[in-house]
Motif scaffolding. Structure first.
Motif, short mmCIF file in Angstrom:
data_model
loop_
_atom_site.label_atom_id
_atom_site.label_comp_id
_atom_site.label_asym_id
_atom_site.label_seq_id
_atom_site.Cartn_x
_atom_site.Cartn_y
_atom_site.Cartn_z
N UNK A 162 0.79 -1.22 0.00
CA UNK A 162 0.00 0.00 0.00
C UNK A 162 0.83 1.27 0.00
N UNK A 163 1.96 1.26 -0.71
CA UNK A 163 2.83 2.44 -0.78
C UNK A 163 2.18 3.49 -1.69
N UNK A 164 2.11 4.71 -1.22
CA UNK A 164 1.41 5.79 -1.91
C UNK A 164 2.26 6.40 -3.02
N UNK A 165 1.58 6.83 -4.10
CA UNK A 165 2.24 7.52 -5.21
C UNK A 165 1.97 9.02 -5.12
N UNK A 166 2.94 9.80 -5.59
CA UNK A 166 2.88 11.25 -5.49
C UNK A 166 3.20 11.87 -6.84
N UNK A 167 2.43 12.87 -7.28
CA UNK A 167 2.68 13.48 -8.59
C UNK A 167 3.88 14.40 -8.59
N UNK A 168 4.59 14.38 -9.70
CA UNK A 168 5.63 15.38 -9.99
C UNK A 168 5.00 16.29 -11.03
N UNK A 169 4.40 17.38 -10.58
CA UNK A 169 3.52 18.16 -11.46
C UNK A 169 3.71 19.67 -11.37
N UNK A 170 4.81 20.11 -10.77
CA UNK A 170 5.08 21.55 -10.73
C UNK A 170 5.75 21.98 -12.04
N UNK A 171 5.05 22.81 -12.81
CA UNK A 171 5.60 23.36 -14.06
C UNK A 171 6.15 24.74 -13.71
#
Length: 217
Positions: free
Chosen positions: A27-36
């Protein structure tokens, strides 16, 4: 500043190709890389997310990417992987200001370097690089840019010995500064995304003053 908790997984000699299934099980959580950060000049925003966990002896990272083209031109470790479809992890493992850049293109070609600033960085010796286990859904052979929508994954098992200028025995209970990036300097649509935002005028990932926090549990 963004912060996240990095959970431990059961100790084991994991192979990189097994990390996605392990993370699903745990159940390891994913995180977005979304800073433009530089949208006026580089507005393209591919989708990237990462998950990170740890054992007593290693960091485990899984990247998932969707983008409009993909390339793996750098043919050897410590080459120009940032010009390809590339995922990056920068971190400061100790209190001395030395940070490490661990950059991996879409077929697992790896660059690792360390130092207190952008210039004069020390590259990891080949023995250190070879100890990092890598798996890519695109295989491990270089190729020129392929135009068209693609999804790919990369998993890494990074021994703590990869922090080769330090003697890091464990990160359990520690909080370190870090950032994650997605780039592709020479793709048809160059881009420079970050997990924690970077408030400067021009693209530069070598900015530990804009790192977030990882707390290891």
């Amino acid at each position: 500043m963004k912060k996240l908790i990095v959970n431990s997984v059961p100790e084991g000699l994991y192979e990189a190709e097994n990390i996605p299934a392990l993370f699903e099980k745990e159940g390891i959580e994913y995180h977005p890389v979304d800073e433009v950060n530089w949208a006026s000049e580089y507005p393209y925003k591919p989708k990237m997310e990462f998950a990170i966990a740890h054992t007593d002896h290693a960091l485990l990272i899984h990247y998932r990417v969707e983008e409009d083209s993909v390339a793996s031109v750098a043919g050897h470790d410590n080459g120009k992987v940032w010009e390809d479809s590339c995922c990056e992890f920068f971190s400061i493992p100790a209190d001395d200001g030395i940070y490490y850049n661990m950059e991996c293109n879409c077929t697992g070609t790896l660059l690792v370097a360390a130092g207190p600033e952008r210039e004069g960085r020390t590259h990891a010796p080949q023995a250190v690089l070879q100890a990092v286990k890598r798996w890519s859904s695109l295989g491990d052979e270089p190729f020129s840019e392929r135009i068209g929508a693609v999804k790919w994954q990369m998993a890494l098992v990074i021994p703590l010995s990869t922090y080769f200028l330090h003697d890091i025995q464990s990160l359990n209970g520690q909080t370190i500064r870090a950032n994650f990036y997605k780039c592709g300097d020479k793709l048809q649509r160059p881009h420079f995304l970050s997990w924690n935002p970077i408030a400067i005028e021009k693209p530069d990932f070598h900015r530990p003053d804009y790192f977030g926090e990882l707390s290891f549990r």
